[in-house]
Design an enzyme around this catalytic site. Structure first.
Site, mmCIF file in Angstrom:
data_model
loop_
_atom_site.group_PDB
_atom_site.id
_atom_site.type_symbol
_atom_site.label_atom_id
_atom_site.label_comp_id
_atom_site.label_asym_id
_atom_site.label_seq_id
_atom_site.Cartn_x
_atom_site.Cartn_y
_atom_site.Cartn_z
ATOM 1 N N ILE A 125 -6.333 8.203 2.255
ATOM 2 C CA ILE A 125 -6.586 7.338 1.114
ATOM 3 C C ILE A 125 -5.445 6.337 1.005
ATOM 4 C CG2 ILE A 125 -6.959 7.244 -1.381
ATOM 5 C CD1 ILE A 125 -9.160 8.778 0.225
ATOM 6 N N GLU A 126 -5.782 5.070 1.050
ATOM 7 C CA GLU A 126 -4.807 3.987 0.876
ATOM 8 C C GLU A 126 -5.075 3.355 -0.481
ATOM 9 O OE1 GLU A 126 -3.550 -0.231 3.079
ATOM 10 O OE2 GLU A 126 -5.087 1.062 3.976
ATOM 11 N N ILE A 127 -4.037 3.217 -1.283
ATOM 12 C CA ILE A 127 -4.135 2.541 -2.572
ATOM 13 C C ILE A 127 -3.244 1.313 -2.485
ATOM 14 C CG2 ILE A 127 -3.793 2.706 -5.062
ATOM 15 C CD1 ILE A 127 -4.046 5.783 -4.717
ATOM 16 N N SER A 141 0.800 -1.222 0.000
ATOM 17 C CA SER A 141 0.000 0.000 0.000
ATOM 18 C C SER A 141 0.833 1.272 0.000
ATOM 19 C CB SER A 141 -0.882 0.048 1.259
ATOM 20 O OG SER A 141 -1.727 -1.057 1.343
#
Length: 131
Positions: free
Chosen positions: A124-126, A113
């Protein structure tokens, strides 16, 4: 009993900055639709089979959360492209990544992540799945 998430509601203090971030940086598409009582034009950000409906702080639709607040969300999205490709896109948009890549645990197992903040300060974590 529950199959999947259809949508969530994000309360923003700055609709234009919010739409810019989620469309330009995150690659979501903007949808306008008629909804609510009385019916009015609303905005949503679509990705995959889900969407984020937008509420403007002070102009929320009923029913709503008890304390709709910009910047109160912590969201994790699974990327549709390799995480390194997502990182490049975010860097090309000159948006700051505040942490990562790091290993985490997602709903279905290990993930890799990065973290950033949207214009309202939501975390916001991607992520990408790790095999």
């Amino acid at each position: 009993m529950i199959s999947h998430l259809d949508h969530l509601v994000l309360t923003t203090a700055d609709e234009m900055a919010c739409v810019d971030f989620y469309t330009r940086v995150m690659g979501m598409s903007l949808e306008t639709f008629i909804g609510g009582t009385p019916p009015i034009e609303r905005k949503a950000l679509k990705f995959g089979n889900q969407k984020i409906n937008l509420h403007i702080k002070g102009k929320e639709f009923e029913p709503k959360a008890i304390l709709p607040t910009p910047g109160a969300l912590d969201l994790c999205f699974i990327s549709s492209v390799p995480l390194d490709t997502a990182i490049s896109r975010i860097q090309d948009c000159e948006w700051p990544i505040i942490e990562g890549p790091v290993k985490r645990t997602g709903a279905t197992g290990p993930i890799r992540s990065i973290y950033l903040r949207d214009p309202d300060g939501n975390l916001i974590e991607i992520s990408e799945d790790i095999d």
